[in-house]
Design an enzyme around this catalytic site. Structure first.
Site, PDB file in Angstrom:
ATOM      1  CG  ASN A 112       4.673  12.507 -11.949  1.00 41.88           C
ATOM      2  OD1 ASN A 112       5.287  13.556 -11.822  1.00 41.88           O
ATOM      3  ND2 ASN A 112       4.548  11.624 -10.975  1.00 41.88           N
ATOM      4  CB  SER A 152       7.048   0.235 -19.478  1.00 43.64           C
ATOM      5  OG  SER A 152       7.069   1.498 -20.098  1.00 43.64           O
ATOM      6  CE1 TYR A 205       8.128   2.378 -14.216  1.00 46.85           C
ATOM      7  CE2 TYR A 205       8.576   3.425 -16.325  1.00 46.85           C
ATOM      8  CZ  TYR A 205       7.809   2.596 -15.542  1.00 46.85           C
ATOM      9  OH  TYR A 205       6.732   1.954 -16.101  1.00 46.85           O
ATOM     10  CG  PHE A 244       2.343   1.077 -26.248  1.00 50.09           C
ATOM     11  CD1 PHE A 244       2.641  -0.280 -26.172  1.00 50.09           C
ATOM     12  CD2 PHE A 244       3.152   1.871 -27.030  1.00 50.09           C
ATOM     13  CE1 PHE A 244       3.717  -0.830 -26.879  1.00 50.09           C
ATOM     14  CE2 PHE A 244       4.215   1.335 -27.751  1.00 50.09           C
ATOM     15  CZ  PHE A 244       4.500  -0.022 -27.669  1.00 50.09           C
ATOM     16  CG  ASN A 245       1.179   6.380 -22.869  1.00 50.49           C
ATOM     17  OD1 ASN A 245       2.023   5.779 -23.542  1.00 50.49           O
ATOM     18  ND2 ASN A 245       1.459   7.512 -22.260  1.00 50.49           N
ATOM     19  CG  ASP A 287       8.458  -4.656   1.015  1.00 51.39           C
ATOM     20  OD1 ASP A 287       8.500  -5.050  -0.163  1.00 51.39           O
ATOM     21  OD2 ASP A 287       9.192  -3.771   1.483  1.00 51.39           O
ATOM     22  CG  LEU A 326      -1.955  -1.195   1.244  1.00 51.62           C
ATOM     23  CD1 LEU A 326      -2.842  -1.104   2.489  1.00 51.62           C
ATOM     24  CD2 LEU A 326      -2.849  -1.261  -0.005  1.00 51.62           C
ATOM     25  CE  LYS A 372       7.900  -1.254 -14.956  1.00 50.92           C
ATOM     26  NZ  LYS A 372       7.165  -2.210 -14.123  1.00 50.92           N
ATOM     27  N   GLY A 411      13.055  14.538 -21.901  1.00 48.42           N
ATOM     28  CA  GLY A 411      12.943  13.076 -22.038  1.00 48.42           C
ATOM     29  C   GLY A 411      11.772  12.597 -22.872  1.00 48.42           C
ATOM     30  CG  ASP A 412       7.683  13.997 -22.724  1.00 46.49           C
ATOM     31  OD1 ASP A 412       7.695  12.936 -22.069  1.00 46.49           O
ATOM     32  OD2 ASP A 412       7.009  14.989 -22.399  1.00 46.49           O
TER      33      ASP A 412
HETATM   34  N1  UFG Z   1       1.788  15.693 -20.710  1.00 46.62           N
HETATM   35  C1  UFG Z   1       1.427  17.028 -20.688  1.00 46.62           C
HETATM   36  N2  UFG Z   1       1.035  17.564 -19.503  1.00 46.62           N
HETATM   37  C2  UFG Z   1       1.012  16.856 -18.349  1.00 46.62           C
HETATM   38  C3  UFG Z   1       1.394  15.489 -18.380  1.00 46.62           C
HETATM   39  C4  UFG Z   1       1.782  14.946 -19.591  1.00 46.62           C
HETATM   40  O1  UFG Z   1       1.435  17.726 -21.714  1.00 46.62           O
HETATM   41  O2  UFG Z   1       0.673  17.413 -17.298  1.00 46.62           O
HETATM   42  C5  UFG Z   1       2.176  15.100 -21.998  1.00 46.62           C
HETATM   43  C6  UFG Z   1       3.589  14.559 -21.981  1.00 46.62           C
HETATM   44  O3  UFG Z   1       4.521  15.574 -22.259  1.00 46.62           O
HETATM   45  C7  UFG Z   1       3.491  13.488 -23.050  1.00 46.62           C
HETATM   46  C8  UFG Z   1       2.055  12.970 -22.938  1.00 46.62           C
HETATM   47  O4  UFG Z   1       1.355  14.001 -22.251  1.00 46.62           O
HETATM   48  O5  UFG Z   1       3.656  14.069 -24.293  1.00 46.62           O
HETATM   49  C9  UFG Z   1       1.925  11.679 -22.171  1.00 46.62           C
HETATM   50  O6  UFG Z   1       2.595  11.825 -20.935  1.00 46.62           O
HETATM   51  P1  UFG Z   1       2.416  10.782 -19.734  1.00 46.62           P
HETATM   52  O7  UFG Z   1       3.270  11.273 -18.606  1.00 46.62           O
HETATM   53  O8  UFG Z   1       0.976  10.567 -19.455  1.00 46.62           O
HETATM   54  O9  UFG Z   1       2.973   9.432 -20.344  1.00 46.62           O
HETATM   55  P2  UFG Z   1       4.425   9.080 -20.899  1.00 46.62           P
HETATM   56  O10 UFG Z   1       4.211   8.661 -22.313  1.00 46.62           O
HETATM   57  O11 UFG Z   1       5.417  10.104 -20.635  1.00 46.62           O
HETATM   58  O12 UFG Z   1       4.797   7.890 -19.909  1.00 46.62           O
HETATM   59  C10 UFG Z   1       4.276   6.644 -20.095  1.00 46.62           C
HETATM   60  C11 UFG Z   1       4.147   5.906 -18.779  1.00 46.62           C
HETATM   61  C12 UFG Z   1       5.482   5.606 -18.172  1.00 46.62           C
HETATM   62  C13 UFG Z   1       6.385   4.964 -19.188  1.00 46.62           C
HETATM   63  C14 UFG Z   1       6.444   5.809 -20.422  1.00 46.62           C
HETATM   64  C15 UFG Z   1       7.213   5.126 -21.489  1.00 46.62           C
HETATM   65  O13 UFG Z   1       3.394   6.657 -17.860  1.00 46.62           O
HETATM   66  O14 UFG Z   1       5.298   4.693 -17.125  1.00 46.62           O
HETATM   67  O15 UFG Z   1       5.137   5.994 -20.927  1.00 46.62           O
HETATM   68  O16 UFG Z   1       7.556   6.000 -22.473  1.00 46.62           O
HETATM   69  F1  UFG Z   1       7.634   4.831 -18.723  1.00 46.62           F
END
Ligand code: UFG
Length: 338
Positions: free
Chosen positions: A198, A124, A149, A178-179, A58, A33, A153, A294-295
Site C-alpha cells: 500500500n 503516527s 487505523y 512520519f514516513n 498474541d 507473526l 492510534k 484521504g491523501d
Molecule cells: N503513493 C503513490 N503510489 C503508491 C503508493 C503511494 O503515488 O503506489 C503516494 C501516496 O498517494 C502518497 C505518498 O505516495 O502521496 C505516500 O504514501 P504512503 O502510502 O507511502 O504513505 P502515507 O503518507 O499515505 O501513509 C503514512 C503511513 C501510515 C500513516 C500515514 C499518516 O504509511 O501508516 O502516513 O498520514 F497512517
C-alpha cells in the site's frame, strides 16, 4: 536492561531490536507473526551478534503475555503490536479496533500487575489529521482522523494519557512517526509487506525488481511544486535509534512525553521516484492516476523537540533511504520468504 518489543518482528520493531542490542540492551520480542516472519530473528542476530528472545504469542492473550513478564525481568516496553493497513482499516474497522485496542489494554493491565512502568508507543503523524499548519508540532491539535487505523492510534494515545495520569510512577513516551522507509544497510532486514504493498517505497522496490510492472502515482494536481504529494520520509535506522533515545529518556522522566520522529524535510512522490532511479540505476515505469482518497497534499515534522530533548536527529538522506531499500529488495526479492 531488558526491553520487550510487542510486534517486534515487524519492519520498525526488527530495526529497533538491532539498535537496542547494539546499545547493550537485552531484547525480548513478542509477536504473533500475523504480518511478519520468524526468520527475522536470525537476521537480527546476524547483524547484532546477539539473539533476541522470541515469543510467538498474541499480545492480547493475557495469560501468554503474563508468562513473558514472569520469565523475564522486563523494565520497559516498546509497543508496536497492531494492524497498520489504512485502506484495510476502512473496510474492516471492527477488526482494527478489536486488535489494536485489545493488545494495548492487555499490555497495560499486565504491565500494571508486574509493576513495569515504562512504555514507548508507536504512534503516527496521522493523529494530526488534516487541519494543522505545517510543520506539525507536538502541541498541535490532534483529531479529524479519517480511517479506523488512525483513530486507533489516537485512541491509544488518549488511553496512555489517562493511565499515566493515574500512576505517578509511569513513564510514557509517544512517538509520532512520519514516513519510515529504507532498510538496514546490511541488506539483511527490511520492509516485507504481504501481498500488494500500500505504501510508496515497497511499491517502488517491487517495481524495480520486476514483481510489479509499473508504479501508479496517485494525483498530479496537488498544491505542491510538482503536483504530487509531499511527505517527510525518514530512514528506518534513524527511526530505530529514536526508540533507543526514547527508552533512555523514559528511565529518568515520569509522565507523558510526545515526540515527532521525522527529518523535518518534505519530498514529493516524484522526488522519491527520481532519487530511487539514481540509486538503482534503472528507470521506474510510472503511470499517472487520480488522487487516492484521504491523501493530504503536504506534511512534514517539526523535529526540534526530539533534537533538543532526546538529543536525536535523523542522519540519513533520501538517497541513502532509496539505496538501502533497493539493496534490501534486490537481495531479498521475496522478503523473508525463500
Ligand atoms: N503513493 C503513490 N503510489 C503508491 C503508493 C503511494 O503515488 O503506489 C503516494 C501516496 O498517494 C502518497 C505518498 O505516495 O502521496 C505516500 O504514501 P504512503 O502510502 O507511502 O504513505 P502515507 O503518507 O499515505 O501513509 C503514512 C503511513 C501510515 C500513516 C500515514 C499518516 O504509511 O501508516 O502516513 O498520514 F497512517
Amino acid at each position: 536492561m531488558k526491553i520487550l518489543l510487542t510486534g517486534g518482528a515487524g519492519f520498525i520493531g526488527s530495526h529497533t531490536a538491532v539498535e537496542l542490542l547494539n546499545a547493550g540492551y537485552d531484547v525480548v520480542i513478542a509477536d504473533n507473526l500475523s504480518n511478519s516472519r520468524e526468520k527475522v530473528i536470525d537476521r537480527i542476530e546476524k547483524i547484532a551478534g546477539k539473539r533476541p528472545k522470541f515469543y510467538k504469542i498474541d499480545v492480547a492473550n493475557k495469560e501468554e503475555l503474563s508468562k513473558v513478564f514472569d520469565e523475564n525481568k522486563i523494565e520497559g516496553v516498546i509497543h508496536y503490536a497492531g494492524f497498520k493497513c489504512v485502506p484495510e482499516s476502512t473496510k474492516v474497522p471492527i477488526k482494527y479496533y478489536r486488535n489494536n485496542l485489545d493488545t494495548t489494554l492487555t499490555l497495560l493491565e499486565v504491565m500494571e500487575e508486574k509493576n513495569c512502568n515504562a512504555i514507548v508507543f508507536s504512534s503516527s503523524a496521522t493523529v494530526y489529521g488534516d487541519k494543522n499548519k505545517i510543520p506539525y508540532e507536538e502541541t498541535m491539535h490532534t483529531g479529524d482522523t479519517t480511517n479506523a487505523y488512525s483513530s486507533t492510534k489516537l485512541m491509544i494515545e488518549n488511553i496512555l494519557q489517562d493511565v499515566t495520569r493515574a500512576n505517578p510512577n509511569m513513564s510514557t513516551i509517544i512517538l509520532r512517526y512520519f514516513n519510515p522507509i529504507g532498510a538496514h544497510p546490511s541488506g539483511l532486514i527490511g520492509e516485507a509487506p504481504q501481498g500488494i504493498p500500500n505504501n510508496l517505497m515497497p511499491y517502488i522496490t517491487q517495481t524495480a525488481v520486476g514483481i510489479r510492472d509499473h508504479l501508479s502515482v496517485f494525483g498530479t494536481d496537488y498544491n505542491t511544486p510538482d503536483g504530487t504529494c509531499i511527505r517527510d520520509y525518514v530512514h528506518i535506522v534513524d527511526l530505530a535509534k529514536g526508540h533507543v533515545s526514547a527508552i533512555k529518556y523514559a528511565v529518568d522522566n515520569k509522565g507523558v512525553n510526545i515526540f515527532n520522529l521525522g527529518t523535518g524535510k518534505g519530498s514529493s512522490v516524484l522526488d522519491v521516484v527520481h532519487t530511487f532511479e539514481k540509486a538503482c540505476g534503472k528507470e521506474i515505469p510510472v503511470v499517472y492516476e487520480d488522487r487516492r482518497p484521504g491523501d493530504i497534499d503536504c506534511f512534514y515534522a517539526s523535529v526540534e523537540k526530539a533534537n533538543k530533548i532526546l538529543n536525536w536527529k535523523a542522519e540519513y538522506n533520501l538517497y541513502d533511504m532509496c539505496a538501502h531499500s533497493w539493496n534490501w529488495q534486490k537481495n531479498n526479492p521475496k522478503g523473508y520468504d525463500e
